[in-house]
Motif scaffolding. Structure first.
Motif, mmCIF file in Angstrom:
data_model
loop_
_atom_site.group_PDB
_atom_site.id
_atom_site.type_symbol
_atom_site.label_atom_id
_atom_site.label_comp_id
_atom_site.label_asym_id
_atom_site.label_seq_id
_atom_site.Cartn_x
_atom_site.Cartn_y
_atom_site.Cartn_z
ATOM 1 N N PHE A 98 15.606 -1.946 -7.101
ATOM 2 C CA PHE A 98 14.650 -0.880 -7.442
ATOM 3 C C PHE A 98 13.213 -1.337 -7.192
ATOM 4 O O PHE A 98 12.397 -0.592 -6.635
ATOM 5 C CB PHE A 98 14.793 -0.483 -8.917
ATOM 6 C CG PHE A 98 16.105 0.160 -9.268
ATOM 7 C CD1 PHE A 98 16.935 0.685 -8.289
ATOM 8 C CD2 PHE A 98 16.514 0.239 -10.597
ATOM 9 C CE1 PHE A 98 18.148 1.283 -8.619
ATOM 10 C CE2 PHE A 98 17.727 0.838 -10.934
ATOM 11 C CZ PHE A 98 18.536 1.351 -9.941
ATOM 12 N N GLU A 99 12.894 -2.552 -7.619
ATOM 13 C CA GLU A 99 11.522 -3.052 -7.490
ATOM 14 C C GLU A 99 11.128 -3.198 -6.023
ATOM 15 O O GLU A 99 10.013 -2.853 -5.630
ATOM 16 C CB GLU A 99 11.382 -4.394 -8.223
ATOM 17 C CG GLU A 99 9.946 -4.831 -8.427
ATOM 18 C CD GLU A 99 9.152 -3.857 -9.276
ATOM 19 O OE1 GLU A 99 7.943 -3.705 -9.021
ATOM 20 O OE2 GLU A 99 9.737 -3.232 -10.188
ATOM 21 N N VAL A 100 12.039 -3.702 -5.212
ATOM 22 C CA VAL A 100 11.752 -3.865 -3.781
ATOM 23 C C VAL A 100 11.514 -2.507 -3.124
ATOM 24 O O VAL A 100 10.544 -2.312 -2.373
ATOM 25 C CB VAL A 100 12.909 -4.612 -3.079
ATOM 26 C CG1 VAL A 100 12.727 -4.581 -1.561
ATOM 27 C CG2 VAL A 100 12.979 -6.053 -3.557
ATOM 28 N N MET A 101 12.369 -1.545 -3.407
ATOM 29 C CA MET A 101 12.265 -0.241 -2.756
ATOM 30 C C MET A 101 11.029 0.535 -3.204
ATOM 31 O O MET A 101 10.349 1.158 -2.388
ATOM 32 C CB MET A 101 13.527 0.584 -3.033
ATOM 33 C CG MET A 101 14.704 0.149 -2.202
ATOM 34 S SD MET A 101 14.374 0.358 -0.442
ATOM 35 C CE MET A 101 15.649 -0.670 0.269
ATOM 36 N N THR A 102 10.724 0.512 -4.499
ATOM 37 C CA THR A 102 9.536 1.239 -4.960
ATOM 38 C C THR A 102 8.261 0.588 -4.438
ATOM 39 O O THR A 102 7.282 1.285 -4.138
ATOM 40 C CB THR A 102 9.494 1.312 -6.499
ATOM 41 O OG1 THR A 102 9.666 -0.002 -7.054
ATOM 42 C CG2 THR A 102 10.585 2.223 -7.034
ATOM 43 N N THR A 103 8.277 -0.734 -4.290
ATOM 44 C CA THR A 103 7.113 -1.414 -3.710
ATOM 45 C C THR A 103 6.917 -0.992 -2.262
ATOM 46 O O THR A 103 5.795 -0.699 -1.826
ATOM 47 C CB THR A 103 7.287 -2.950 -3.785
ATOM 48 O OG1 THR A 103 7.446 -3.338 -5.146
ATOM 49 C CG2 THR A 103 6.077 -3.658 -3.203
ATOM 50 N N GLY A 314 18.334 4.339 -12.161
ATOM 51 C CA GLY A 314 17.543 4.673 -10.982
ATOM 52 C C GLY A 314 16.663 5.886 -11.187
ATOM 53 O O GLY A 314 15.569 5.977 -10.614
ATOM 54 N N TYR A 315 17.117 6.828 -12.014
ATOM 55 C CA TYR A 315 16.321 8.023 -12.281
ATOM 56 C C TYR A 315 15.069 7.688 -13.093
ATOM 57 O O TYR A 315 14.192 8.533 -13.237
ATOM 58 C CB TYR A 315 17.172 9.058 -13.020
ATOM 59 C CG TYR A 315 17.832 10.053 -12.092
ATOM 60 C CD1 TYR A 315 17.520 11.404 -12.149
ATOM 61 C CD2 TYR A 315 18.762 9.645 -11.135
ATOM 62 C CE1 TYR A 315 18.109 12.316 -11.299
ATOM 63 C CE2 TYR A 315 19.357 10.552 -10.279
ATOM 64 C CZ TYR A 315 19.029 11.894 -10.360
ATOM 65 O OH TYR A 315 19.605 12.788 -9.501
ATOM 66 N N SER A 316 14.977 6.488 -13.621
ATOM 67 C CA SER A 316 13.772 6.048 -14.325
ATOM 68 C C SER A 316 13.007 4.970 -13.576
ATOM 69 O O SER A 316 11.782 4.924 -13.619
ATOM 70 C CB SER A 316 14.137 5.518 -15.722
ATOM 71 O OG SER A 316 14.594 6.548 -16.559
#
Length: 443
Positions: A98-103, A314-316
């Motif tokens: 999640f962190e990699v993708m949102t970055t 993932g929704y958060s």
């Protein structure tokens, strides 16, 4: 005679899949409803705005079942796993992903808006803007802090999480309850069976509600067009173009490469969840597709425990589409009001959004509230400029919801494969065949 006996029984004939007529397929019905809603909104806006209850009540029906469905799925998935460490590994890998993708989403949004400069020709004086329209958002944003977000994860009461429908709070309660139930061992098996039956019951309720999804999509899109008008699309064509080019780039390049490296096709996955995407398109809400998305991911071979944990989380924490719209809108406002943002300020904006974007799903107004809170931390930034994007935000958030759903579906498959809880032959077989109209998309 001997030859016949040696040959064995004749091979069974393959089952014939009877496809429904095209007009009875859900995604076609929703697409038709969206088109009719757009036409009504354009030619009869006053009538179209009165259709709002249709969309609102459909979303209420879906959200009514989201919290208990997440609870049952998460609890059964975790409590059924014998190894608590496996749950921890799964959760940790999901959070890293999640962190990699949102970055990446934030960085790409920042690069694209600087490349296209959608607001550079507007030259608006922030002092002339009326901030009354965003007063509610800025007040809510003022209350959003890191400590406040972390405290918000814990509900006031066990049942408070369900009555408020807060996904993050429900996920927290579900995980704690699952570990407590798992600790009971054999004594807790009857309760585990009841919870599993409850999950199937709620999935069946979702299946029933989906019959009226075209009506909900019609009402939601008719209200949007009737309220804001097609004119708002032409006035902000460059902003919308920049956002959707960025969103498509992220899905095709970043998520497409992720799918390729994980051994499956992005195109086939999008085809498989096309009905869920059409529902999101019509309702402008990613929550409307959450139950069906979970069902389809299980059919694709993802372990039930992985689906139950990764999708709600993932929704958060994995709101790729929302991250893109926050960076694009922030820099657009600066460009439109001739506010200079240095490279250092833009990097600071990105770092702050890495933290604040994780709370976008926990408040009403989502990404817009988080954006208001973030912009308020940058000295000299005209927060009043949010008024400029209020009218067009609905159309941008719609694209964000689509990207969020796609991103969370892919995240579940990828992390399941990392943790070796993905049935890959089932994944490839289902993606190759595609969803059949006669197939139940829910467990």
């Amino acid at each position: 005679m001997n030859n016949i006996l040696q040959a064995g029984p004749a091979p069974a004939k393959p089952a014939i899949i009877r496809r429904k007529p095209w007009w009875r397929q859900l995604y076609i019905q929703v697409l038709i409803a969206v088109v009719l809603g757009i036409l009504l909104g354009h030619y009869a806006p006053s009538t179209a705005t009165s259709m709002k209850p249709l969309g609102d009540n459909f979303l209420k029906l879906v959200k009514l079942m989201v919290a208990p469905l997440i609870f049952c799925t998460v609890v059964h998935g975790i409590a059924s796993m014998g190894d608590i460490k496996a749950v921890g590994r799964l959760g940790l890998k999901a959070l890293v992903y999640f962190e990699v993708m949102t970055t990446l989403a934030l960085i790409i949004g920042l690069l694209m808006v600087n490349l296209f400069h959608p607001g550079s020709d507007m030259h608006i004086d922030p002092a002339t803007l009326d901030v009354k329209a965003i007063a509610g958002f800025t007040q809510t944003a003022h209350d959003q802090t890191v400590v406040g977000f972390l405290s918000h994860i814990i509900p006031k009461t066990v049942f408070g999480a369900f009555t408020d429908g807060d996904i993050l709070q429900v996920l927290f309660i579900s995980i704690v309850f699952a570990f407590g139930l798992q600790a009971l061992g054999e004594t807790g098996q009857p309760m585990l069976k009841v919870i599993d039956i409850g999950a199937h019951t709620f999935f069946n309720m979702v299946r029933i509600v989906m019959y009226v999804s075209p009506i909900g999509a019609f009402g939601a899109i008719a209200f949007t067009i009737g309220q804001y008008g097609v004119g708002s699309l032409t006035s902000y064509a460059r902003l919308l173009g920049t956002y959707y080019i960025t969103a498509v780039f992220f899905v095709v390049v970043v998520l497409g490469l992720t799918c390729r490296l994980s051994g499956f096709s992005l195109y086939k996955f999008l085809r498989y969840i096309r009905e869920e995407l059409m529902i999101v398109l019509g309702t402008s809400s990613s929550e409307s597709a959450l139950p069906r998305l979970m069902g389809k991911l299980e059919r694709l071979g993802c372990d039930k425990s992985a689906v139950g944990l990764i999708v709600p989380a993932g929704y958060s924490f994995n709101l790729d589409g929302s991250c893109i719209n926050m960076t694009v809108l922030a820099v657009f406002i600066a460009q439109a009001t001739d506010t200079y943002l240095s490279l250092g300020q833009q990097v600071t904006l990105l770092v702050i959004l890495l933290l604040t974007s994780k709370g976008a799903a926990s408040v009403s107004g989502g990404a817009f509230v988080v954006l208001a809170a973030t912009l308020g931390t940058i000295p000299g930034f005209p927060v009043a400029g949010l008024v400029l994007v209020l009218g067009v935000y609905r159309f941008i958030s719609e694209g964000g919801a689509l990207v969020n759903v796609i991103g969370n579906g892919i995240a579940t498959i990828v992390v399941s494969k990392w943790e070796k809880v993905l049935d890959e032959p089932t994944l490839h077989r289902e993606l190759e065949r595609g969803p059949t109209p006669t197939q139940s998309t829910l467990p």
